[in-house]
Each structure stands twice: as C-alpha cells, then as structure tokens.
Scaffold this active site. Structure first.
Site, mmCIF file in Angstrom:
data_model
loop_
_atom_site.group_PDB
_atom_site.id
_atom_site.type_symbol
_atom_site.label_atom_id
_atom_site.label_comp_id
_atom_site.label_asym_id
_atom_site.label_seq_id
_atom_site.Cartn_x
_atom_site.Cartn_y
_atom_site.Cartn_z
ATOM 1 C CB THR A 93 23.863 -1.735 -12.600
ATOM 2 O OG1 THR A 93 24.346 -0.832 -14.217
ATOM 3 C CG2 THR A 93 24.031 -1.279 -11.371
ATOM 4 C CE LYS A 135 20.809 4.952 -7.481
ATOM 5 N NZ LYS A 135 20.302 6.421 -8.091
ATOM 6 C CB CYS A 143 13.842 -2.896 -20.293
ATOM 7 S SG CYS A 143 12.194 -3.490 -19.451
ATOM 8 N N GLY A 158 17.993 -2.427 -13.746
ATOM 9 C CA GLY A 158 18.559 -1.638 -15.097
ATOM 10 C C GLY A 158 19.666 -1.801 -15.114
HETATM 11 P P1 NAD Z 1 21.364 1.365 -14.670
HETATM 12 O O1 NAD Z 1 22.344 0.189 -14.338
HETATM 13 O O2 NAD Z 1 22.866 2.371 -15.275
HETATM 14 O O3 NAD Z 1 21.105 2.289 -13.618
HETATM 15 C C1 NAD Z 1 20.200 1.575 -12.721
HETATM 16 C C2 NAD Z 1 20.170 1.718 -11.568
HETATM 17 O O4 NAD Z 1 21.040 1.131 -10.660
HETATM 18 C C3 NAD Z 1 19.684 3.059 -11.042
HETATM 19 O O5 NAD Z 1 19.215 3.923 -10.262
HETATM 20 C C4 NAD Z 1 21.550 4.043 -10.740
HETATM 21 O O6 NAD Z 1 21.696 4.843 -9.763
HETATM 22 C C5 NAD Z 1 21.743 2.347 -9.893
HETATM 23 N N1 NAD Z 1 23.232 1.806 -9.911
HETATM 24 C C6 NAD Z 1 24.408 1.908 -11.090
HETATM 25 N N2 NAD Z 1 25.599 1.580 -10.594
HETATM 26 C C7 NAD Z 1 25.393 0.987 -9.085
HETATM 27 C C8 NAD Z 1 25.878 -0.663 -8.358
HETATM 28 N N3 NAD Z 1 26.928 -0.384 -8.581
HETATM 29 N N4 NAD Z 1 24.876 0.079 -6.989
HETATM 30 C C9 NAD Z 1 24.044 -0.655 -7.405
HETATM 31 N N5 NAD Z 1 23.044 0.308 -8.078
HETATM 32 C C10 NAD Z 1 23.564 1.198 -9.199
HETATM 33 O O7 NAD Z 1 21.032 2.038 -15.753
HETATM 34 P P2 NAD Z 1 19.950 2.711 -16.701
HETATM 35 O O8 NAD Z 1 20.706 3.150 -17.574
HETATM 36 O O9 NAD Z 1 19.330 3.816 -15.143
HETATM 37 O O10 NAD Z 1 18.765 2.068 -17.346
HETATM 38 C C11 NAD Z 1 18.920 1.973 -18.002
HETATM 39 C C12 NAD Z 1 18.907 -0.107 -18.733
HETATM 40 O O11 NAD Z 1 17.889 -0.178 -17.554
HETATM 41 C C13 NAD Z 1 18.471 -1.085 -19.536
HETATM 42 O O12 NAD Z 1 19.441 -1.344 -19.477
HETATM 43 C C14 NAD Z 1 16.696 -1.499 -19.504
HETATM 44 O O13 NAD Z 1 17.330 -2.450 -20.135
HETATM 45 C C15 NAD Z 1 16.957 -1.253 -17.947
HETATM 46 N N6 NAD Z 1 15.730 -1.780 -18.144
HETATM 47 C C16 NAD Z 1 15.315 -3.123 -17.194
HETATM 48 C C17 NAD Z 1 14.328 -3.101 -16.947
HETATM 49 C C18 NAD Z 1 13.017 -4.451 -17.023
HETATM 50 O O14 NAD Z 1 12.181 -5.062 -16.501
HETATM 51 N N7 NAD Z 1 13.830 -5.690 -17.178
HETATM 52 C C19 NAD Z 1 13.281 -1.974 -17.346
HETATM 53 C C20 NAD Z 1 13.456 -0.838 -17.396
HETATM 54 C C21 NAD Z 1 15.090 -0.367 -17.172
#
Ligand code: NAD
Length: 480
Positions: free
Chosen positions: A230, A173, A282, A226
């Site tokens: 989450t 996804k 990130c 993410g």
């Molecule tokens: P998010 O957690 O809102 O969403 C990430 C993914 O999870 C999306 O596909 C979303 O639809 C899905 N999701 C949302 N709720 C969910 C649930 N209850 N169950 C399962 N899946 C669910 O994050 P975002 O806003 O898309 O991305 C930004 C975040 O990602 C920031 O906190 C950033 O630091 C982090 N990030 C971390 C890395 C890393 O490698 N550590 C890399 C990139 C981004």
C-alpha cells in the site's frame, strides 16, 4: 447493530453513497457494525471543511491548540472503559491489553504532542558579523493521515496529534476493519472544543477513500502506516504531485539471542515480542535467531513459556492471545503455516486454528505457533506474516546472525540479547533497521525517532521528527 458515521466539519454525517460495509467482531465472527462505504465525494467534502478551518486554526497560538489536544486526551481518559471495550470488540485483542496498552497510549500520544509542540523552535544561524539566518516553521495546510487495524486508536492518534498540534487541518482515515474508536473520537473532539473542520474522519475502503486522500491535490502531505504494498501505491500517486510523505510500513523483525544473555529474562521477553497482540504488531520479533550453543536449552524454555499463553475470549482476563482481526487475515496466517510445512518446517507448537466454545465459537483464533528447521531465506522467513507465528533458527557466529538478520527486504526493528556490552553495540550498529532494542522489547520513549529502513518505510515519526514533518521550513537570511 451500531452504525458508524463520517465526522466532517464537526458533524456526524452519512456517506454520500448511503452504502455501508460490514464491521465484524472477530472474537464472535459476526457483523456488529455498519461502516460507511465512503468515496471521493466524502473526501472532497472533508477537504473543503479542512481548507475553510485552516486559516483560523493555524493562527491560534501554540498554547491554545495544545490546550484543546489535552482536553481531547482527558475526554478519552474520562471514557476509558468505553474505548477499551470498543477497541477489543473491533480488533479482537484481549480487553486487558486495550486497557494497559492501546487506549492509555492514545491518551499519551495526545498529551505528548500537545506538550512537545510547545517546545518547537525555529533555528538561528549567524553567518558573520552582519549576516544571520532564521528558520520560520509554518503548518503545511490540509494533510492526510491513513492508519491500519492492528493498533487502531494508538496509531490514529500518533498521526493526528502532531498534525493538529502544529496547526494543520486533517482528513483522516482509520482502517475500515477497525473504525470504532476513531468514530468515537469525533464526539470527544466536539466536547473538547476542537473547531469544526479541523479534524475530519472518513471511513471506508483503502482503494476508495485512502486513494482519494492520496490523490487529492489540496492535501499536501500524507502520513501513512500500513503494508509495504500500500505504501508503494501511495508513493506512486503522491510522489509525482510532490507531496510530503511519511511511510511506516511492514516488518519481519529479527530477535538475536546470544549464549551470554540473561537467560530467563530473554525467554520471557522473546515470548512477549513474538505473541503480544496475537503477533499483530509491526515490531514483533518473528524470526528468532539463537546461538547454537544454547539452541536446545532456549527452545525447551521458550516452548514451555509459550504454552502458558492461553488463547481465549478477549473479554477474559486469562486470555493472553485474543482473536485474529479478520477472516481474510486468519486465512492468510493459516496459509503461511501450510507454506512452512511445504517448505520443510517442523511445527513445534500450535500450527492450527483454535475452536472455542460458547460466545466465541465462530471467532477467528490461532494457536501461538513455533516452527523450526526452515532455512533463513525461505518465504516464511522472508515475508511478513503478521500473526502468532515465529521461527527458530540457529547460528554459530556473530557474523552469521547479522547476515541472516539483514537478509530480508524489511528493516523496521530488531532485538539483541547479550550481556556483553561491546557485542551488543557492535551488533546494533550493523543491523539494518530503524530501531534496535538491546535486552528489551517495545520499550517506547515517545521522544525517540521511530521508523524503518529498506521496505519498512521512509521518514521518521516520534518526538520532533513528526512535528517537523507536519511543517514547512523557510530560511530567512538577513544582512544589515
Ligand atoms: P494496509 O496497507 O492494508 O492498510 C492500511 C491503511 O491503508 C488502511 O486504512 C487501508 O484502508 C488503507 N489503504 C489500503 N489501500 C490503500 C490505497 N490504495 N491508498 C490509500 N490507502 C489505502 O495495512 P493493514 O493490513 O491495515 O495493516 C497491516 C500492515 O501495517 C502490516 O504490514 C504492518 O507491518 C503495518 N504496520 C506498520 C507499522 C509501522 O509503524 N511501521 C505499524 C503498524 C502496522
């Protein structure tokens, strides 16, 4: 209006609900695509397709699987400019950045895991003259990959490539905010001859599609990138089901600058670390700690360099920062700038939305923002903003810098600038994070372990780490 479809069992299909979400181009602030509003029924279909495909895919030789991944990489390369344009229209990042970073990296991910998987071995341990052990490494089965919006195809392929290479079938996804390039990938997979059902891509909301993937008992492992909240929700559901989990979460990365650094290079790299991809990486260094002896000198040089970073239409070569990915995220960043003022911070640069003319007049743009005068432990310095906002904080000793750097609940990455080798290693060892860059930022060797400590994640991606994650190990002990 471009309609995005799910990719299940090798075919593009509508979501069962027939409902679609609005997909925005953030640079123009308008809806330009329809994103499937899928639910657990679509996930169920995808899981069934993946289960059916698994026996044959997992029995293929490593070389056969790797060959197909290479063909997928080449398929993206052949349509490089289409992918570059799609990523920029969906995400808001400058076109040149999609061209030099996002899409080439997606290609590299596929090539890297295709070739690295060819070198995965089981271990052998000889206990005594008559006893030895060997390790069998087998694919897990059906696995779930969930990715965010900041580096869409880059992070999507970073997960699916090792999973597929090791013989798993995937239900994936992408973020509902940036689904376009993952949608396009389905066609490439078909052309590359990926057997049907091996990769299934379901679009939709996290709490509907993501949570259905997490909760599905047939999905034995979850690789998630993410937000930390989450990640916690996914753990809450998946941990009692004893699923394997790899969680790459948020960050609030420190950038520590000592007075014995190579000054010009430090300034330039710090600006890149702060504002590349509008600060929506990130790994961005958003808390800049500067030794008090060079605080004013650094501040002046940093501000001058930031002023060269033009915010503009992502399609223009001159735009160093593009649009913020969505209206809610744009509002969130502005609310943190307001909070910084409420907490007593002084805005040195930016601090406001940018209104462009012409095509982008309704887009979501924010000026690169530099703030000083905030305590290290205020909310702005503790919570992830994930935008073009950084703070400058001075320190007087190595111990103080380390203490402040380690003060947040996060621990993803850190940068240290000093020409004193002993100090560099000493500080790197004491920083609580999964990654430390010394005198550089975002130098990525795909063989290295990648991930965070504390609330920045659990597990590591990259190199053999990800390949091992997507397998089960069995030790076989033989006495003769
Ligand atoms: P998010 O957690 O809102 O969403 C990430 C993914 O999870 C999306 O596909 C979303 O639809 C899905 N999701 C949302 N709720 C969910 C649930 N209850 N169950 C399962 N899946 C669910 O994050 P975002 O806003 O898309 O991305 C930004 C975040 O990602 C920031 O906190 C950033 O630091 C982090 N990030 C971390 C890395 C890393 O490698 N550590 C890399 C990139 C981004």
């Amino acid at each position: 209006m471009q309609r995005i479809l799910n990719f299940i069992n090798g075919e593009y299909v509508e979501p069962i609900s027939r409902n679609y979400l609005d997909g925005y181009n953030p640079a123009i602030g308008e809806v330009y695509s329809e994103v499937p509003d899928s639910d657990e029924r679509d996930v169920e279909m995808a899981v069934n397709a993946a289960k059916e495909a698994f026996p044959a895919w997992s029995k293929r030789t490593q070389e056969q699987r790797s060959d197909i991944l290479i063909l997928i990489a080449k398929g993206i390369e052949a349509r490089m400019e289409d992918f570059v344009a799609a990523e920029t229209n969906d995400q808001g990042k400058p076109l040149w950045l999609s061209r030099v970073m996002d899409i080439p990296r997606a290609v590299s991910n596929l090539k890297f895991y295709a070739t690295t998987a060819m070198n995965v071995n089981g271990e052998f341990h000889k206990t005594d003259e008559n006893t030895f052990n060997y390790t069998l490494r087998t694919p897990i089965g059906v696995v779930g990959c969930i990715s965010p919006w900041n580096l869409p195809l880059y992070l999507f392929t970073w997960k699916i490539a090792p999973a597929l290479a090791m013989g798993n079938c995937v239900v994936a996804k992408p973020s509902e905010i940036t689904p376009m390039t993952a949608f396009m990938l389905g066609q490439i997979c078909k052309e590359a001859g990926l057997p049907v059902g091996v990769l299934n891509i379901i679009h939709g909301l996290g709490p509907k599609v993501g949570s259905a993937i997490t909760a599905n008992p047939e999905i034995k492992a979850i690789s998630f990138t993410g937000g930390t909240k989450t990640g916690a929700e996914i753990s809450r559901v998946a941990a009692p089901m004893f699923k394997k989990m790899s969680l790459e979460l948020g960050g609030k990365n420190p950038n520590i600058i000592f007075d014995d650094c190579s000054f010009e290079k430090t300034v330039k790299t710090s600006v890149a670390a702060a504002f590349t991809n509008q600060g929506e990486i990130c790994l961005c260094g958003s808390r800049i700690f500067i030794q008090d002896t060079i605080y004013n000198k650094f501040k002046t040089a940093f501000l001058l360099e930031v002023q060269k970073r033009t915010v503009g239409d992502p399609l223009e070569e001159s735009s160093k920062l593009g649009a913020i990915v969505s209206k809610p995220h744009f509002d969130k960043i502005l609310s943190y700038i307001q909070l910084a003022k409420d907490e007593g911070g002084k805005i040195l640069l930016g601090g406001h939305a940018v209104n462009l003319e012409g095509r982008c007049k309704n887009g979501w743009f924010i000026a690169p923002t530099v703030i000083e005068g905030l305590p290290f432990d205020c909310r702005v310095n503790q919570e992830e903003i994930f935008g073009p906002v950084v703070t400058l904080v001075s320190f007087s000793s190595e111990e103080e810098a380390i203490f402040m750097a380690n003060s947040t609940p996060f621990g993803l990455a850190a940068t240290v600038f000093t020409d004193n080798v002993s100090k560099a290693h000493r500080v790197a060892a004491k920083i609580e994070s999964g990654i430390v860059w010394i005198n550089c930022w975002l130098e990525r060797d795909l063989r290295t372990p990648f991930g965070g400590v504390k609330q920045s994640g659990v597990g590591r991606e990259g190199g053999f780490e990800a390949l091992k994650f997507f397998t089960e190990e069995k030790n076989v002990c033989l006495k003769f």
